[in-house]
Write a protein that holds these residues in place. Sequence first.
Motif, short mmCIF file in Angstrom:
data_model
loop_
_atom_site.label_atom_id
_atom_site.label_comp_id
_atom_site.label_asym_id
_atom_site.label_seq_id
_atom_site.Cartn_x
_atom_site.Cartn_y
_atom_site.Cartn_z
N VAL A 72 -53.52 24.65 9.84
CA VAL A 72 -54.27 23.85 10.83
C VAL A 72 -55.21 24.74 11.63
N VAL A 123 -47.66 25.13 8.31
CA VAL A 123 -48.59 24.08 8.75
C VAL A 123 -49.44 24.57 9.92
N SER A 124 -48.85 25.29 10.85
CA SER A 124 -49.61 25.81 11.99
C SER A 124 -50.73 26.74 11.53
N GLY A 164 -59.22 24.66 11.83
CA GLY A 164 -59.86 24.44 13.11
C GLY A 164 -60.93 25.47 13.41
N LEU A 193 -49.72 20.04 16.91
CA LEU A 193 -50.63 20.45 15.84
C LEU A 193 -52.05 19.93 16.11
N CYS A 194 -52.15 18.72 16.64
CA CYS A 194 -53.47 18.18 17.00
C CYS A 194 -54.10 19.02 18.11
N ALA A 239 -51.80 30.07 16.30
CA ALA A 239 -50.97 29.38 15.30
C ALA A 239 -49.57 29.96 15.27
N CYS A 278 -50.33 22.28 2.96
CA CYS A 278 -50.96 23.47 3.53
C CYS A 278 -51.97 24.06 2.55
N PHE A 336 -55.29 22.27 16.61
CA PHE A 336 -56.56 22.09 15.90
C PHE A 336 -57.72 22.00 16.87
N ILE A 381 -55.11 21.97 2.62
CA ILE A 381 -55.94 22.23 3.79
C ILE A 381 -56.73 23.52 3.61
#
Length: 249
Positions: free
Chosen positions: A124, A120-121, A128, A8-9, A76, A205, A12, A208
Amino acid sequence: MLTALGLLCLLFAVTFLLGSVPWGVVISRLVYHKDIRDEGSGNIGTTNAMRALGKKGGAAVFVLDFGKGLLSGALALAAAAFLASDNAATGLPHVTPLLMMAGLDKADAVTSAAHLARAVSMAVAFAGCTWGHIFSPWLGFKGGKGIAVAVGALFFVFSPAGALLEIALFAVIVLATRYVSAGSLAAAVACPFFALYYYWGDWPCWAIITAVALTVVWAHRGNIDRLRHGTERRIGAKKAQAAEEGARS
């Protein structure tokens, strides 16, 4: 092997760098031999590109910025598929054990993990690419206002239906007011409410996505001030108008 957090990092970082490409500046310099930031509102997005570069230049900026969002959403989707397949294949994934600790049996945990990986993907990648556009490191962490790139990503984050509803809201407000910024702000304000529908129960989510929407509103702070004082430039207004409208991007 990457952990879920590591992936995930990485997602992003990649989408941030993708979003940070300032196509308005690139096209204005390479094709028109000038800097879009020196003309009109100084913004690098579509509206100012239309004024500074003409319809063809503005359309090119929009397509490329919109494309950044689409590509981020596709990345994603790929990341979510990788995480979900890892969970389903091993039963000893990065996410499933946590869900089992929360009381789900293994089968339900694997299914829920796949859903969570996708949610979540998407959140993120949305963050990003949009933040990368607004805070481009190539421009001293300044950039556009995030509309075109965000809408491109929303075709994955909200599905095509949700993204088209956002576009419809934008269009209705612009037609009613002749303010591009008003339509952009309406779409940004509506985003958390759409997210409630698409991400109900996935509160991290939703948080975000809401944070990104608020950042887009913040990026329009100059437009908000001009709207309050009646000095915002309408579509079709003459260049002599006192204040230039901030660009939608």
